[in-house]
Design a protein around this motif. Structure first.
Motif, PDB file in Angstrom:
ATOM      1  N   ALA A  99       0.933  -1.250   0.080  1.00  0.00           N
ATOM      2  CA  ALA A  99       0.028  -0.040  -0.021  1.00  0.00           C
ATOM      3  C   ALA A  99       0.972   1.264  -0.012  1.00  0.00           C
ATOM      4  O   ALA A  99       0.516   2.221  -0.815  1.00  0.00           O
ATOM      5  CB  ALA A  99      -0.910  -0.101   1.077  1.00  0.00           C
ATOM      6  N   ASP A 100       1.861   1.244   0.689  1.00  0.00           N
ATOM      7  CA  ASP A 100       2.745   2.407   0.836  1.00  0.00           C
ATOM      8  C   ASP A 100       3.521   2.564  -0.281  1.00  0.00           C
ATOM      9  O   ASP A 100       3.729   3.750  -0.722  1.00  0.00           O
ATOM     10  CB  ASP A 100       3.939   2.278   1.976  1.00  0.00           C
ATOM     11  CG  ASP A 100       3.268   1.988   3.362  1.00  0.00           C
ATOM     12  OD1 ASP A 100       2.251   2.711   3.550  1.00  0.00           O
ATOM     13  OD2 ASP A 100       4.087   1.605   4.104  1.00  0.00           O
ATOM     14  N   GLN A 101       3.743   1.544  -1.152  1.00  0.00           N
ATOM     15  CA  GLN A 101       4.576   1.984  -2.591  1.00  0.00           C
ATOM     16  C   GLN A 101       3.552   1.840  -3.643  1.00  0.00           C
ATOM     17  O   GLN A 101       3.636   1.809  -4.864  1.00  0.00           O
ATOM     18  CB  GLN A 101       5.208   0.675  -2.782  1.00  0.00           C
ATOM     19  CG  GLN A 101       6.545   0.451  -1.818  1.00  0.00           C
ATOM     20  CD  GLN A 101       7.497   1.826  -2.101  1.00  0.00           C
ATOM     21  OE1 GLN A 101       7.748   2.310  -2.828  1.00  0.00           O
ATOM     22  NE2 GLN A 101       7.841   2.292  -0.696  1.00  0.00           N
ATOM     23  N   ARG A 102       2.054   1.821  -3.244  1.00  0.00           N
ATOM     24  CA  ARG A 102       0.818   1.776  -4.285  1.00  0.00           C
ATOM     25  C   ARG A 102       1.139   0.664  -5.317  1.00  0.00           C
ATOM     26  O   ARG A 102       0.950   1.022  -6.406  1.00  0.00           O
ATOM     27  CB  ARG A 102       1.085   3.386  -4.955  1.00  0.00           C
ATOM     28  CG  ARG A 102       0.817   4.449  -4.102  1.00  0.00           C
ATOM     29  CD  ARG A 102       0.755   5.871  -4.794  1.00  0.00           C
ATOM     30  NE  ARG A 102      -0.353   5.920  -5.612  1.00  0.00           N
ATOM     31  CZ  ARG A 102      -1.550   6.339  -5.135  1.00  0.00           C
ATOM     32  NH1 ARG A 102      -1.607   6.612  -3.857  1.00  0.00           N
ATOM     33  NH2 ARG A 102      -2.450   6.547  -5.731  1.00  0.00           N
ATOM     34  N   LEU A 103       1.314  -0.492  -4.643  1.00  0.00           N
ATOM     35  CA  LEU A 103       1.579  -1.683  -5.626  1.00  0.00           C
ATOM     36  C   LEU A 103       0.131  -2.417  -5.453  1.00  0.00           C
ATOM     37  O   LEU A 103      -0.459  -2.653  -4.671  1.00  0.00           O
ATOM     38  CB  LEU A 103       2.599  -2.568  -5.369  1.00  0.00           C
ATOM     39  CG  LEU A 103       4.216  -1.751  -5.672  1.00  0.00           C
ATOM     40  CD1 LEU A 103       5.066  -2.772  -4.711  1.00  0.00           C
ATOM     41  CD2 LEU A 103       4.358  -1.770  -6.741  1.00  0.00           C
ATOM     42  N   VAL A 104      -0.158  -2.910  -6.779  1.00  0.00           N
ATOM     43  CA  VAL A 104      -1.693  -3.603  -6.694  1.00  0.00           C
ATOM     44  C   VAL A 104      -1.262  -5.053  -6.560  1.00  0.00           C
ATOM     45  O   VAL A 104      -0.557  -5.581  -7.354  1.00  0.00           O
ATOM     46  CB  VAL A 104      -2.177  -3.461  -8.273  1.00  0.00           C
ATOM     47  CG1 VAL A 104      -3.518  -4.144  -8.289  1.00  0.00           C
ATOM     48  CG2 VAL A 104      -2.635  -2.017  -8.391  1.00  0.00           C
ATOM     49  N   LEU A 105      -2.186  -5.630  -5.314  1.00  0.00           N
ATOM     50  CA  LEU A 105      -1.892  -7.126  -5.165  1.00  0.00           C
ATOM     51  C   LEU A 105      -3.179  -7.767  -5.804  1.00  0.00           C
ATOM     52  O   LEU A 105      -3.990  -7.373  -6.011  1.00  0.00           O
ATOM     53  CB  LEU A 105      -1.915  -7.477  -3.651  1.00  0.00           C
ATOM     54  CG  LEU A 105      -0.881  -6.580  -3.059  1.00  0.00           C
ATOM     55  CD1 LEU A 105      -0.836  -6.943  -1.287  1.00  0.00           C
ATOM     56  CD2 LEU A 105       0.549  -6.741  -3.403  1.00  0.00           C
ATOM     57  N   THR A 106      -2.773  -9.029  -6.492  1.00  0.00           N
ATOM     58  CA  THR A 106      -3.575  -9.813  -6.894  1.00  0.00           C
ATOM     59  C   THR A 106      -3.722 -11.088  -5.968  1.00  0.00           C
ATOM     60  O   THR A 106      -4.869 -11.807  -6.206  1.00  0.00           O
ATOM     61  CB  THR A 106      -3.225 -10.391  -8.305  1.00  0.00           C
ATOM     62  OG1 THR A 106      -1.913 -11.015  -8.132  1.00  0.00           O
ATOM     63  CG2 THR A 106      -3.232  -9.379  -9.174  1.00  0.00           C
ATOM     64  N   GLU A 107      -2.945 -11.332  -4.989  1.00  0.00           N
ATOM     65  CA  GLU A 107      -3.280 -12.452  -3.938  1.00  0.00           C
ATOM     66  C   GLU A 107      -2.403 -12.177  -2.917  1.00  0.00           C
ATOM     67  O   GLU A 107      -1.272 -11.721  -2.792  1.00  0.00           O
ATOM     68  CB  GLU A 107      -2.943 -13.678  -4.588  1.00  0.00           C
ATOM     69  CG  GLU A 107      -3.070 -14.851  -3.625  1.00  0.00           C
ATOM     70  CD  GLU A 107      -2.552 -16.381  -4.290  1.00  0.00           C
ATOM     71  OE1 GLU A 107      -3.150 -17.151  -3.739  1.00  0.00           O
ATOM     72  OE2 GLU A 107      -1.923 -16.154  -5.244  1.00  0.00           O
ATOM     73  N   LEU A 108      -2.917 -12.366  -1.591  1.00  0.00           N
ATOM     74  CA  LEU A 108      -2.364 -12.069  -0.287  1.00  0.00           C
ATOM     75  C   LEU A 108      -3.020 -13.087   0.839  1.00  0.00           C
ATOM     76  O   LEU A 108      -4.494 -13.055   0.858  1.00  0.00           O
ATOM     77  CB  LEU A 108      -2.747 -10.766   0.231  1.00  0.00           C
ATOM     78  CG  LEU A 108      -1.855 -10.400   1.528  1.00  0.00           C
ATOM     79  CD1 LEU A 108      -0.439 -10.460   1.350  1.00  0.00           C
ATOM     80  CD2 LEU A 108      -2.453  -8.862   1.951  1.00  0.00           C
ATOM     81  N   ARG A 109      -2.049 -14.269   1.055  1.00  0.00           N
ATOM     82  CA  ARG A 109      -2.895 -15.107   2.050  1.00  0.00           C
ATOM     83  C   ARG A 109      -1.740 -15.510   2.946  1.00  0.00           C
ATOM     84  O   ARG A 109      -0.457 -15.700   2.404  1.00  0.00           O
ATOM     85  CB  ARG A 109      -3.404 -16.307   1.475  1.00  0.00           C
ATOM     86  CG  ARG A 109      -2.444 -17.000   0.368  1.00  0.00           C
ATOM     87  CD  ARG A 109      -3.488 -17.906  -0.427  1.00  0.00           C
ATOM     88  NE  ARG A 109      -2.555 -19.013  -1.342  1.00  0.00           N
ATOM     89  CZ  ARG A 109      -2.011 -19.975  -1.221  1.00  0.00           C
ATOM     90  NH1 ARG A 109      -1.979 -20.247   0.376  1.00  0.00           N
ATOM     91  NH2 ARG A 109      -1.273 -20.653  -1.969  1.00  0.00           N
ATOM     92  N   PRO A 110      -1.935 -16.080   4.185  1.00  0.00           N
ATOM     93  CA  PRO A 110      -1.043 -17.166   4.775  1.00  0.00           C
ATOM     94  C   PRO A 110      -0.423 -18.256   4.238  1.00  0.00           C
ATOM     95  O   PRO A 110      -1.371 -18.796   3.523  1.00  0.00           O
ATOM     96  CB  PRO A 110      -1.834 -17.465   6.107  1.00  0.00           C
ATOM     97  CG  PRO A 110      -3.068 -16.403   6.199  1.00  0.00           C
ATOM     98  CD  PRO A 110      -3.181 -16.292   4.741  1.00  0.00           C
ATOM     99  N   ALA A 111       0.885 -18.368   4.130  1.00  0.00           N
ATOM    100  CA  ALA A 111       1.213 -19.528   3.496  1.00  0.00           C
ATOM    101  C   ALA A 111       1.242 -20.828   4.230  1.00  0.00           C
ATOM    102  O   ALA A 111       1.485 -21.847   3.508  1.00  0.00           O
ATOM    103  CB  ALA A 111       3.090 -19.244   3.689  1.00  0.00           C
ATOM    104  N   ASP A 112       0.698 -20.993   5.296  1.00  0.00           N
ATOM    105  CA  ASP A 112       0.423 -22.304   6.064  1.00  0.00           C
ATOM    106  C   ASP A 112      -0.642 -22.976   5.390  1.00  0.00           C
ATOM    107  O   ASP A 112      -0.915 -24.046   5.988  1.00  0.00           O
ATOM    108  CB  ASP A 112       0.312 -22.076   7.487  1.00  0.00           C
ATOM    109  CG  ASP A 112      -1.002 -21.207   7.878  1.00  0.00           C
ATOM    110  OD1 ASP A 112      -1.133 -20.837   9.068  1.00  0.00           O
ATOM    111  OD2 ASP A 112      -1.617 -20.719   7.062  1.00  0.00           O
ATOM    112  N   GLY A 113      -1.559 -22.422   4.621  1.00  0.00           N
ATOM    113  CA  GLY A 113      -2.626 -23.165   4.018  1.00  0.00           C
ATOM    114  C   GLY A 113      -3.874 -23.037   4.791  1.00  0.00           C
ATOM    115  O   GLY A 113      -4.858 -23.797   4.486  1.00  0.00           O
TER     116      GLY A 113
END
Length: 308
Positions: A265-279
């Motif tokens: 958000a600080d770098q104004r980058l658009v995310l397409t997925e964000l989730r915990p890596a543990d499944g």
């Protein structure tokens, strides 16, 4: 509120439930999870007065089930949707319950409508019901007396996707009105969507309990993230002092999702997925109950090496 204190149940030399304690709070849905034979149903049967405890006690609203006057108006229970009188119609099943609890006949119609059993279906014998219809009838019976506590063992079993969503919305609304819900299920994704708190049991012992958020956060192994510009995101995360590794088309970051999202958000980058890596819940469940699983999940066999 449901309070379980030091509950132990043994059958001869077999210890089905081993000195467990937990609470289920009003206004919250508590998921009760464990492999087959872990002790979930035995615990619920003790709560409902169907099985005597060897030691310890279970209290509902501060009382043992057998001491609650007209218990159906305080506690709704569904332990086995198939354990209904097969020769009665769905309406007759609810009418017997209503008369036992001193409820008007109009309450039966309300419940049939609530669980979407039509008038035609309500006049059919239960033996001719599908499992999903029996689940709906069982939920209707559990809610018949407008109880403040619900104890449900695998209520989604046999429901189709629309039925599962209906049940999820129903239980969320019930909890929002101040009701206490204890829900066991093997549908981990559904529990993850609906539960506020979780209790994990294996071999009769509690192996973890707490809020869904706290349990998953404690065992998080990082975050998986992708962006429209992965290179720019990787550079920004590294500049923020976070360790970043490639994971296929994604980035695996040694940080919590909130930290990763904040950098993006600080770098104004658009995310397409964000989730915990543990499944999520499935991995947590398998990790904590690994010694009571029937199947070895530590490796995957090569199908080409399997015997013909």
């Amino acid at each position: 509120m449901i309070e379980v204190t030091g509950l132990t149940k043994s059958y001869g030399g077999f210890l089905a439930v081993d000195d467990i304690s937990f609470r289920c709070q009003p206004g919250r849905v508590t998921g009760f999870l464990g492999p087959n034979g872990a002790g979930k149903t035995t615990t619920m049967r003790v709560m409902a007065g169907l099985t005597p405890a060897t030691r310890g006690e279970t209290l509902i609203g501060g009382h043992r089930y057998r001491d609650i006057p007209n218990p159906g108006t305080h506690v709704g229970v569904l332990l086995d949707a198939s354990a209904q009188h097969a020769g009665r119609t769905g309406r007759e099943v609810l009418m017997v319950g209503a008369k036992t609890m001193g409820l008007p006949e109009s309450r039966v119609d309300e419940m049939l409508d609530m669980v979407s059993l039509s008038q035609t279906e309500s006049k059919r014998r239960v033996r001719n019901y599908s499992l999903g219809m029996r689940q709906r009838l069982g939920i209707a019976h559990a809610l018949l007396g407008d109880p403040s506590v619900l104890i449900l063992d695998e209520p989604a079993n046999g429901l189709d996707p629309a039925g599962i969503r209906w049940m999820r919305d129903l239980l969320k609304h019930y909890a929002d009105r101040g009701g206490t819900v204890l829900l066991s299920s093997h549908l981990l994704n559904e529990v993850e969507l609906i539960a506020d708190d979780m209790i994990l049991i294996g071999r009769g012992k509690i192996v973890a309990q707490g809020t869904k958020k706290s349990l998953l956060a404690e065992r998080s192994t990082g975050t998986l993230v992708t962006a429209v510009d992965n290179e720019a995101l990787s550079t920004a995360l590294s500049a923020a002092g976070l360790q970043v590794n490639r994971a296929g088309d994604a980035l695996r970051v040694d940080a919590q999702p909130l930290q990763v999202g904040q950098v993006a958000a600080d770098q104004r980058l658009v995310l397409t997925e964000l989730r915990p890596a543990d499944g999520g819940l499935e991995n947590l469940f398998l990790e904590l109950t690994s010694d009571s699983q029937r199947d070895d999940l530590t490796h995957t066999d090569d199908p080409q090496g399997a015997p013909a």
